[in-house]
Write a protein that holds these residues in place. Structure first.
Motif, PDB file in Angstrom:
ATOM      1  N   ILE A 168       9.908 102.414 -44.163  1.00 32.46           N
ATOM      2  CA  ILE A 168      10.401 101.141 -43.740  1.00 32.46           C
ATOM      3  C   ILE A 168       9.675 100.082 -44.221  1.00 32.46           C
ATOM      4  O   ILE A 168       8.591 100.261 -44.136  1.00 32.46           O
ATOM      5  CB  ILE A 168      10.611 101.107 -42.238  1.00 32.46           C
ATOM      6  CG1 ILE A 168      10.924 102.366 -41.555  1.00 32.46           C
ATOM      7  CG2 ILE A 168      11.343 100.021 -41.677  1.00 32.46           C
ATOM      8  CD1 ILE A 168      12.631 102.535 -41.368  1.00 32.46           C
ATOM      9  N   ALA A 169      10.404  99.100 -44.778  1.00 32.89           N
ATOM     10  CA  ALA A 169       9.731  97.763 -45.222  1.00 32.89           C
ATOM     11  C   ALA A 169      10.141  96.540 -44.471  1.00 32.89           C
ATOM     12  O   ALA A 169      11.380  96.208 -44.609  1.00 32.89           O
ATOM     13  CB  ALA A 169       9.925  97.675 -46.645  1.00 32.89           C
ATOM     14  N   TYR A 170       9.277  95.933 -44.016  1.00 26.75           N
ATOM     15  CA  TYR A 170       9.505  94.593 -43.299  1.00 26.75           C
ATOM     16  C   TYR A 170       9.116  93.550 -44.246  1.00 26.75           C
ATOM     17  O   TYR A 170       8.202  93.374 -44.827  1.00 26.75           O
ATOM     18  CB  TYR A 170       8.567  94.469 -42.041  1.00 26.75           C
ATOM     19  CG  TYR A 170       8.593  92.992 -41.377  1.00 26.75           C
ATOM     20  CD1 TYR A 170       9.872  92.460 -41.216  1.00 26.75           C
ATOM     21  CD2 TYR A 170       7.558  92.384 -41.224  1.00 26.75           C
ATOM     22  CE1 TYR A 170      10.094  91.077 -40.563  1.00 26.75           C
ATOM     23  CE2 TYR A 170       7.609  90.847 -40.819  1.00 26.75           C
ATOM     24  CZ  TYR A 170       8.972  90.376 -40.692  1.00 26.75           C
ATOM     25  OH  TYR A 170       9.049  89.340 -40.229  1.00 26.75           O
ATOM     26  N   GLU A 171      10.337  92.966 -44.598  1.00 24.96           N
ATOM     27  CA  GLU A 171      10.466  91.678 -45.629  1.00 24.96           C
ATOM     28  C   GLU A 171      10.804  90.618 -44.856  1.00 24.96           C
ATOM     29  O   GLU A 171      12.192  90.479 -45.218  1.00 24.96           O
ATOM     30  CB  GLU A 171      10.892  92.192 -47.071  1.00 24.96           C
ATOM     31  CG  GLU A 171      10.117  93.552 -47.475  1.00 24.96           C
ATOM     32  CD  GLU A 171      10.327  93.180 -49.057  1.00 24.96           C
ATOM     33  OE1 GLU A 171       9.338  93.515 -49.711  1.00 24.96           O
ATOM     34  OE2 GLU A 171      11.809  93.270 -49.389  1.00 24.96           O
ATOM     35  N   PRO A 172       9.991  89.743 -44.476  1.00 23.77           N
ATOM     36  CA  PRO A 172      10.832  88.665 -43.768  1.00 23.77           C
ATOM     37  C   PRO A 172      11.292  87.812 -45.188  1.00 23.77           C
ATOM     38  O   PRO A 172      10.537  87.363 -46.090  1.00 23.77           O
ATOM     39  CB  PRO A 172       9.861  87.554 -43.212  1.00 23.77           C
ATOM     40  CG  PRO A 172       8.323  88.467 -43.764  1.00 23.77           C
ATOM     41  CD  PRO A 172       8.815  89.738 -44.126  1.00 23.77           C
ATOM     42  N   ILE A 173      12.553  87.243 -44.973  1.00 20.36           N
ATOM     43  CA  ILE A 173      13.453  86.724 -46.147  1.00 20.36           C
ATOM     44  C   ILE A 173      12.650  85.482 -46.492  1.00 20.36           C
ATOM     45  O   ILE A 173      12.428  84.963 -47.807  1.00 20.36           O
ATOM     46  CB  ILE A 173      14.942  86.452 -45.920  1.00 20.36           C
ATOM     47  CG1 ILE A 173      15.606  87.803 -45.486  1.00 20.36           C
ATOM     48  CG2 ILE A 173      15.631  85.729 -46.792  1.00 20.36           C
ATOM     49  CD1 ILE A 173      16.849  87.663 -45.180  1.00 20.36           C
ATOM     50  N   TRP A 174      12.090  84.833 -45.703  1.00 19.77           N
ATOM     51  CA  TRP A 174      11.440  83.247 -45.996  1.00 19.77           C
ATOM     52  C   TRP A 174      10.286  83.584 -46.812  1.00 19.77           C
ATOM     53  O   TRP A 174       9.422  82.613 -47.365  1.00 19.77           O
ATOM     54  CB  TRP A 174      11.084  82.602 -44.832  1.00 19.77           C
ATOM     55  CG  TRP A 174      10.592  83.310 -43.470  1.00 19.77           C
ATOM     56  CD1 TRP A 174      11.501  84.168 -42.672  1.00 19.77           C
ATOM     57  CD2 TRP A 174       9.258  83.611 -43.214  1.00 19.77           C
ATOM     58  NE1 TRP A 174      10.569  84.727 -41.808  1.00 19.77           N
ATOM     59  CE2 TRP A 174       9.085  84.436 -42.137  1.00 19.77           C
ATOM     60  CE3 TRP A 174       8.083  83.295 -43.821  1.00 19.77           C
ATOM     61  CZ2 TRP A 174       8.243  84.923 -41.520  1.00 19.77           C
ATOM     62  CZ3 TRP A 174       6.818  83.300 -43.189  1.00 19.77           C
ATOM     63  CH2 TRP A 174       7.040  84.350 -42.124  1.00 19.77           C
ATOM     64  N   ALA A 175       9.746  84.734 -46.711  1.00 19.07           N
ATOM     65  CA  ALA A 175       8.237  84.946 -47.451  1.00 19.07           C
ATOM     66  C   ALA A 175       8.539  85.787 -48.892  1.00 19.07           C
ATOM     67  O   ALA A 175       7.660  85.845 -49.503  1.00 19.07           O
ATOM     68  CB  ALA A 175       7.515  86.039 -46.485  1.00 19.07           C
ATOM     69  N   ILE A 176       9.716  86.025 -49.307  1.00 15.31           N
ATOM     70  CA  ILE A 176      10.088  86.664 -50.576  1.00 15.31           C
ATOM     71  C   ILE A 176      10.134  85.756 -51.622  1.00 15.31           C
ATOM     72  O   ILE A 176      10.976  84.845 -51.684  1.00 15.31           O
ATOM     73  CB  ILE A 176      11.314  87.618 -50.418  1.00 15.31           C
ATOM     74  CG1 ILE A 176      11.205  88.550 -49.328  1.00 15.31           C
ATOM     75  CG2 ILE A 176      11.585  88.189 -51.794  1.00 15.31           C
ATOM     76  CD1 ILE A 176      12.204  89.478 -49.257  1.00 15.31           C
ATOM     77  N   GLY A 177       9.215  85.863 -52.558  1.00 19.39           N
ATOM     78  CA  GLY A 177       9.173  85.213 -53.751  1.00 19.39           C
ATOM     79  C   GLY A 177       8.897  83.741 -53.478  1.00 19.39           C
ATOM     80  O   GLY A 177       8.930  82.866 -54.522  1.00 19.39           O
ATOM     81  N   THR A 178       8.379  83.447 -52.380  1.00 22.65           N
ATOM     82  CA  THR A 178       8.212  81.772 -51.920  1.00 22.65           C
ATOM     83  C   THR A 178       6.953  81.509 -52.040  1.00 22.65           C
ATOM     84  O   THR A 178       6.369  80.358 -51.995  1.00 22.65           O
ATOM     85  CB  THR A 178       8.682  81.632 -50.531  1.00 22.65           C
ATOM     86  OG1 THR A 178       7.778  82.306 -49.620  1.00 22.65           O
ATOM     87  CG2 THR A 178      10.086  81.801 -50.669  1.00 22.65           C
ATOM     88  N   GLY A 179       5.953  82.722 -52.033  1.00 25.07           N
ATOM     89  CA  GLY A 179       4.454  82.182 -52.028  1.00 25.07           C
ATOM     90  C   GLY A 179       4.012  82.016 -50.380  1.00 25.07           C
ATOM     91  O   GLY A 179       2.856  82.003 -50.184  1.00 25.07           O
ATOM     92  N   LYS A 180       5.070  81.914 -49.613  1.00 26.98           N
ATOM     93  CA  LYS A 180       4.726  81.666 -48.002  1.00 26.98           C
ATOM     94  C   LYS A 180       4.600  83.237 -47.431  1.00 26.98           C
ATOM     95  O   LYS A 180       5.611  84.122 -46.998  1.00 26.98           O
ATOM     96  CB  LYS A 180       5.704  81.105 -47.470  1.00 26.98           C
ATOM     97  CG  LYS A 180       5.806  79.826 -47.212  1.00 26.98           C
ATOM     98  CD  LYS A 180       6.968  79.306 -46.081  1.00 26.98           C
ATOM     99  CE  LYS A 180       7.478  78.188 -46.754  1.00 26.98           C
ATOM    100  NZ  LYS A 180       8.909  78.058 -46.049  1.00 26.98           N
ATOM    101  N   THR A 181       3.428  83.855 -47.359  1.00 27.91           N
ATOM    102  CA  THR A 181       3.230  84.966 -46.718  1.00 27.91           C
ATOM    103  C   THR A 181       3.436  84.913 -45.270  1.00 27.91           C
ATOM    104  O   THR A 181       2.745  83.961 -44.595  1.00 27.91           O
ATOM    105  CB  THR A 181       1.825  85.736 -47.176  1.00 27.91           C
ATOM    106  OG1 THR A 181       1.556  85.193 -48.385  1.00 27.91           O
ATOM    107  CG2 THR A 181       1.583  87.401 -46.773  1.00 27.91           C
ATOM    108  N   ALA A 182       3.745  85.836 -44.596  1.00 29.35           N
ATOM    109  CA  ALA A 182       3.821  85.817 -43.174  1.00 29.35           C
ATOM    110  C   ALA A 182       2.210  86.226 -42.758  1.00 29.35           C
ATOM    111  O   ALA A 182       1.465  86.667 -43.656  1.00 29.35           O
ATOM    112  CB  ALA A 182       4.451  87.165 -42.641  1.00 29.35           C
TER     113      ALA A 182
END
Ligand code: PGA
Length: 259
Positions: A168-182
């Motif tokens: 399972i991969a948890y990928e918050p959409i707001w962190a993908i490719g945005t440089g904003k890591t959780a």
């Protein structure tokens, strides 16, 4: 990570980048830069046309080959699609399903994600099932409800013996490719929740053994901190998996945690 109970998985997601002829030089550079692996599975999920080259050149470097998508159907009149048995026949070990980019640009539903995961499991391929909330959902405090729904839908009809082959991969959409890591704490909180959902469905032992990855701007700098979290068992890495030196640093961070 908790390497006593579960496998560490560092998976790259090349998305729509790199040509087949770029695979060999990439793998050679990565192999030279990455440490000898110990208890850590390294995977590169690549565009379908790059799969034969990745299988060929990745083998020596102990890099497993993954696909980025699969059809939910077994075969037939689905122009342009690739069936799970075609991937299995080549030797593909993993395949991403439910990535937010496919959910967004191809309108993939949770039901379709479930059907794709099923197709892969039926063909001996491990699905890397992606789940994650949007920024709006996070701000409305709907993260856990959304993740709960996505995990349960994706695993519908998957039994405990099949779960052992799922990642399972948890990928918050707001962190993908945005440089904003959780933050490591935010990522851990959701990964822990995913494990508890799996515990509710399958019980303690399967929940303890399932590998849960974090994805979303994971890079050479922040990987060690994220991987140090007890419920984060690896990463699904986009941008940084296109740079051999950076990807090698992430693998090394996982290796260090494994010692
Ligand atoms: P990113 O992508 O590392 O470039 O944010 C992660 C992913 O989409 O899997």
């Amino acid at each position: 990570m908790n390497t006593k109970y579960r496998k560490t998985v560092i998976a790259g997601n090349w998305k729509m980048n790199m040509t087949a002829s770029e695979v060999r030089p990439f793998v050679e550079e990565l192999k030279a830069a990455m440490p000898k692996l110990k208890g850590c599975e390294t995977v590169l999920c690549v565009p379908a046309v790059n799969i034969p080259a990745m299988l060929r050149w990745g083998k020596d470097a102990k890099i497993a080959c993954g696909a980025e998508d699969v059809s939910a159907f077994a075969k037939g009149a689905y122009t342009g699609e690739i069936a799970a048995n075609m991937l299995a026949d080549l030797g593909v070990k993993y395949c991403i399903v439910g990535h937010s980019e496919r959910r967004e640009y191809h309108k993939e539903s949770d039901m379709l994600v479930n059907a794709k995961a099923r197709a892969l499991l039926d063909n001996g391929i491990s699905p890397i099932i992606c789940v994650g909330e949007s920024l709006e959902q996070r701000e409305m405090e709907l993260t856990m409800a959304h993740i709960n729904y996505q995990v349960r839908a994706a695993l519908h009809g998957v039994d405990a013996s099949e779960l052992r082959r799922c990642v399972i991969a948890y990928e918050p959409i707001w962190a993908i490719g945005t440089g904003k890591t959780a933050t490591a704490e935010q990522a851990e909180e959701v990964c822990r929740e995913i494990r508890s959902i799996i515990r509710e469905i399958y019980g303690a032992r399967p929940a303890r053994s399932v590998s849960i990855l974090y994805g979303g701007s994971m890079n050479a700098k922040n990987a060690a901190e994220l991987l140090a979290m007890p419920d984060i068992d690896g990463g699904l890495i986009g941008g940084a998996s296109l740079k051999p030196a950076d990807f090698a640093t992430i693998i090394a961070a996982a290796g260090a945690e494994n010692e």
